[in-house]
Design a protein around this motif. Structure first.
Motif, PDB file in Angstrom:
ATOM      1  N   ASP A 124      42.087  36.956  40.826  1.00 43.84           N
ATOM      2  CA  ASP A 124      41.829  36.598  39.431  1.00 43.84           C
ATOM      3  C   ASP A 124      41.375  37.861  38.714  1.00 43.84           C
ATOM      4  O   ASP A 124      40.371  38.468  39.090  1.00 43.84           O
ATOM      5  CB  ASP A 124      40.732  35.537  39.385  1.00 43.84           C
ATOM      6  N   ILE A 125      42.113  38.292  37.684  1.00 41.29           N
ATOM      7  CA  ILE A 125      41.785  39.535  36.994  1.00 41.29           C
ATOM      8  C   ILE A 125      40.357  39.517  36.447  1.00 41.29           C
ATOM      9  O   ILE A 125      39.705  40.560  36.357  1.00 41.29           O
ATOM     10  CB  ILE A 125      42.795  39.819  35.849  1.00 41.29           C
ATOM     11  N   ARG A 126      39.852  38.328  36.142  1.00 42.79           N
ATOM     12  CA  ARG A 126      38.485  38.223  35.614  1.00 42.79           C
ATOM     13  C   ARG A 126      37.443  38.508  36.688  1.00 42.79           C
ATOM     14  O   ARG A 126      36.267  38.689  36.382  1.00 42.79           O
ATOM     15  CB  ARG A 126      38.262  36.838  35.002  1.00 42.79           C
ATOM     16  N   ARG A 127      37.879  38.527  37.937  1.00 41.42           N
ATOM     17  CA  ARG A 127      36.986  38.860  39.044  1.00 41.42           C
ATOM     18  C   ARG A 127      37.412  40.179  39.716  1.00 41.42           C
ATOM     19  O   ARG A 127      37.130  40.409  40.887  1.00 41.42           O
ATOM     20  CB  ARG A 127      36.971  37.721  40.060  1.00 41.42           C
ATOM     21  N   CYS A 128      38.086  41.023  38.945  1.00 46.52           N
ATOM     22  CA  CYS A 128      38.483  42.342  39.437  1.00 46.52           C
ATOM     23  C   CYS A 128      37.667  43.429  38.755  1.00 46.52           C
ATOM     24  O   CYS A 128      37.252  43.288  37.600  1.00 46.52           O
ATOM     25  CB  CYS A 128      39.963  42.600  39.158  1.00 46.52           C
ATOM     26  N   LEU A 129      37.464  44.511  39.474  1.00 43.94           N
ATOM     27  CA  LEU A 129      36.817  45.703  38.931  1.00 43.94           C
ATOM     28  C   LEU A 129      37.870  46.788  38.787  1.00 43.94           C
ATOM     29  O   LEU A 129      38.556  47.129  39.747  1.00 43.94           O
ATOM     30  CB  LEU A 129      35.701  46.192  39.861  1.00 43.94           C
ATOM     31  N   VAL A 130      38.002  47.329  37.580  1.00 42.07           N
ATOM     32  CA  VAL A 130      38.911  48.439  37.313  1.00 42.07           C
ATOM     33  C   VAL A 130      38.104  49.732  37.270  1.00 42.07           C
ATOM     34  O   VAL A 130      37.057  49.795  36.624  1.00 42.07           O
ATOM     35  CB  VAL A 130      39.654  48.218  35.974  1.00 42.07           C
ATOM     36  N   ILE A 131      38.618  50.765  37.944  1.00 36.89           N
ATOM     37  CA  ILE A 131      37.988  52.087  37.927  1.00 36.89           C
ATOM     38  C   ILE A 131      38.883  53.029  37.146  1.00 36.89           C
ATOM     39  O   ILE A 131      40.022  53.294  37.549  1.00 36.89           O
ATOM     40  CB  ILE A 131      37.765  52.629  39.357  1.00 36.89           C
ATOM     41  N   GLU A 132      38.373  53.559  36.043  1.00 38.46           N
ATOM     42  CA  GLU A 132      39.178  54.369  35.133  1.00 38.46           C
ATOM     43  C   GLU A 132      38.444  55.650  34.730  1.00 38.46           C
ATOM     44  O   GLU A 132      37.227  55.759  34.858  1.00 38.46           O
ATOM     45  CB  GLU A 132      39.519  53.573  33.869  1.00 38.46           C
ATOM     46  N   TRP A 187      40.682  50.718  27.956  1.00 38.74           N
ATOM     47  CA  TRP A 187      41.194  49.692  27.036  1.00 38.74           C
ATOM     48  C   TRP A 187      42.096  48.715  27.769  1.00 38.74           C
ATOM     49  O   TRP A 187      42.019  47.501  27.560  1.00 38.74           O
ATOM     50  CB  TRP A 187      41.975  50.346  25.894  1.00 38.74           C
ATOM     51  N   ALA A 188      42.977  49.240  28.630  1.00 41.14           N
ATOM     52  CA  ALA A 188      43.908  48.385  29.361  1.00 41.14           C
ATOM     53  C   ALA A 188      43.171  47.414  30.276  1.00 41.14           C
ATOM     54  O   ALA A 188      43.478  46.216  30.312  1.00 41.14           O
ATOM     55  CB  ALA A 188      44.879  49.242  30.169  1.00 41.14           C
ATOM     56  N   GLY A 189      42.208  47.932  31.027  1.00 39.81           N
ATOM     57  CA  GLY A 189      41.467  47.075  31.938  1.00 39.81           C
ATOM     58  C   GLY A 189      40.661  46.016  31.213  1.00 39.81           C
ATOM     59  O   GLY A 189      40.636  44.844  31.612  1.00 39.81           O
ATOM     60  N   ALA A 190      40.002  46.424  30.125  1.00 39.47           N
ATOM     61  CA  ALA A 190      39.198  45.473  29.362  1.00 39.47           C
ATOM     62  C   ALA A 190      40.075  44.422  28.698  1.00 39.47           C
ATOM     63  O   ALA A 190      39.737  43.230  28.671  1.00 39.47           O
ATOM     64  CB  ALA A 190      38.371  46.227  28.317  1.00 39.47           C
ATOM     65  N   ALA A 191      41.239  44.846  28.165  1.00 38.42           N
ATOM     66  CA  ALA A 191      42.159  43.900  27.527  1.00 38.42           C
ATOM     67  C   ALA A 191      42.698  42.892  28.530  1.00 38.42           C
ATOM     68  O   ALA A 191      42.991  41.746  28.182  1.00 38.42           O
ATOM     69  CB  ALA A 191      43.309  44.650  26.872  1.00 38.42           C
ATOM     70  N   ALA A 192      42.829  43.320  29.795  1.00 42.73           N
ATOM     71  CA  ALA A 192      43.316  42.410  30.835  1.00 42.73           C
ATOM     72  C   ALA A 192      42.270  41.373  31.213  1.00 42.73           C
ATOM     73  O   ALA A 192      42.610  40.326  31.773  1.00 42.73           O
ATOM     74  CB  ALA A 192      43.732  43.208  32.070  1.00 42.73           C
ATOM     75  N   GLY A 193      40.999  41.657  30.925  1.00 36.57           N
ATOM     76  CA  GLY A 193      39.933  40.731  31.256  1.00 36.57           C
ATOM     77  C   GLY A 193      39.092  41.133  32.449  1.00 36.57           C
ATOM     78  O   GLY A 193      38.237  40.371  32.901  1.00 36.57           O
ATOM     79  N   ALA A 194      39.326  42.349  32.973  1.00 34.30           N
ATOM     80  CA  ALA A 194      38.576  42.831  34.131  1.00 34.30           C
ATOM     81  C   ALA A 194      37.256  43.466  33.702  1.00 34.30           C
ATOM     82  O   ALA A 194      37.065  43.826  32.533  1.00 34.30           O
ATOM     83  CB  ALA A 194      39.406  43.865  34.892  1.00 34.30           C
ATOM     84  N   THR A 195      36.361  43.629  34.652  1.00 33.78           N
ATOM     85  CA  THR A 195      35.206  44.504  34.472  1.00 33.78           C
ATOM     86  C   THR A 195      35.692  45.927  34.664  1.00 33.78           C
ATOM     87  O   THR A 195      36.464  46.191  35.588  1.00 33.78           O
ATOM     88  CB  THR A 195      34.110  44.183  35.507  1.00 33.78           C
ATOM     89  N   VAL A 196      35.254  46.850  33.819  1.00 33.22           N
ATOM     90  CA  VAL A 196      35.731  48.230  33.913  1.00 33.22           C
ATOM     91  C   VAL A 196      34.552  49.179  34.047  1.00 33.22           C
ATOM     92  O   VAL A 196      33.600  49.118  33.262  1.00 33.22           O
ATOM     93  CB  VAL A 196      36.561  48.634  32.674  1.00 33.22           C
ATOM     94  N   TRP A 197      34.636  50.055  35.057  1.00 37.08           N
ATOM     95  CA  TRP A 197      33.671  51.148  35.219  1.00 37.08           C
ATOM     96  C   TRP A 197      34.382  52.463  34.981  1.00 37.08           C
ATOM     97  O   TRP A 197      35.566  52.620  35.335  1.00 37.08           O
ATOM     98  CB  TRP A 197      33.070  51.153  36.622  1.00 37.08           C
ATOM     99  N   GLY A 198      33.677  53.399  34.385  1.00 37.63           N
ATOM    100  CA  GLY A 198      34.219  54.728  34.195  1.00 37.63           C
ATOM    101  C   GLY A 198      33.794  55.651  35.318  1.00 37.63           C
ATOM    102  O   GLY A 198      32.619  55.664  35.701  1.00 37.63           O
ATOM    103  N   LEU A 199      34.752  56.404  35.852  1.00 38.19           N
ATOM    104  CA  LEU A 199      34.465  57.380  36.910  1.00 38.19           C
ATOM    105  C   LEU A 199      34.622  58.784  36.342  1.00 38.19           C
ATOM    106  O   LEU A 199      35.687  59.145  35.843  1.00 38.19           O
ATOM    107  CB  LEU A 199      35.421  57.192  38.093  1.00 38.19           C
TER     108      LEU A 199
END
Length: 239
Positions: A165-173, A180-192
């Motif tokens: 479930d994208i809402r339960r995924c963590l994106v690392i960007e 923007w892409a990760g947040a628009a998808a509904g994921a949690t996004v952390w910046g690296l």
């Protein structure tokens, strides 16, 4: 955060490639700045880096045309393809990325790579950086009808491929475009902020784009996810 709590919080971890797993931004920067200079456009490495990180080549060239009135000649794509393919053979991992992937695998947390890179370039970079075992779960815009970042399609596709479930995924960007892409998808996004391309103000840009947390190394990322012990175990086993 324990390994168990990390697994509960996130069904999967979705990584960008360039600047997150492989240090390729600086390599491509050198090649393209040199080629553009040969064809009449002079830009500094710092300016080009700030413009290019996270963007597709099509978007980058469109911005250069709008801002500088520069249109790449017909020969440019062939020249850049050859030069980039050769330069990507020397790409190395962002320090600690291999340990992070190994630790996630050991902890049983699924992960995938979602990159704006063209498929052939994506594979070359993973291979060169010693991360080829991640290629089986790596995705590029050609798999979503060319709808790369900042559109959410690529991250939605990667999550679906993992059964997550994208809402339960963590994106690392590492770029506003990717955040923007990760947040628009509904994921949690952390910046690296760990790649060689990191510049002053990038932390503020990532936060403004929607990153809810910033980490400054893969070691810090593993600690935040609670998988640092798995990474250390892997080092001992490998040794």
């Amino acid at each position: 955060m324990s390994v168990l709590s990390a697994a509960i919080l996130f069904d999967a971890i979705l990584f960008d490639l360039d600047g997150v797993l492989v240090d390729s931004e600086g390599v491509s920067n050198v090649v393209l700045v040199r080629l553009m200079a040969e064809h009449g456009l002079i830009v500094s490495h710092a300016e080009f880096m700030a413009r290019s990180v996270g963007k597709s080549f099509a978007a980058l060239y469109s911005h250069l045309e709008a801002d500088y009135g520069w249109t790449r000649p017909e020969s440019f794509d062939a020249e850049s393809d050859a030069a980039l393919a050769e330069s990507f053979l020397s790409v190395r991992e962002v320090p600690g990325s291999a340990q992070t992937l190994a630790a996630l695998r050991e902890a049983g947390i699924p992960f995938a790579v979602a990159s704006n890179s063209r498929r052939d370039r994506l594979d070359i970079k993973l291979q060169a950086a010693g991360l080829a075992d991640a290629a089986g779960h790596s995705f590029d815009p050609s798999q979503v009808g060319g709808r790369g970042k900042p559109l959410p399609d690529l991250y939605l596709h990667a999550a679906a491929a993992l059964g997550a479930d994208i809402r339960r995924c963590l994106v690392i960007e590492d770029s506003p475009t990717g955040v923007w892409a990760g947040a628009a998808a509904g994921a949690t996004v952390w910046g690296l902020l760990a790649g060689e391309h990191v510049h002053v103000g990038l932390d503020e840009q990532l936060t403004a784009a929607g990153a809810t947390r910033l980490v400054h190394s893969h070691a810090e990322l593993r600690q935040a996810l609670g998988v640092e012990n798995q990474a250390e175990m892997g080092k001992v086993t490998a040794g």
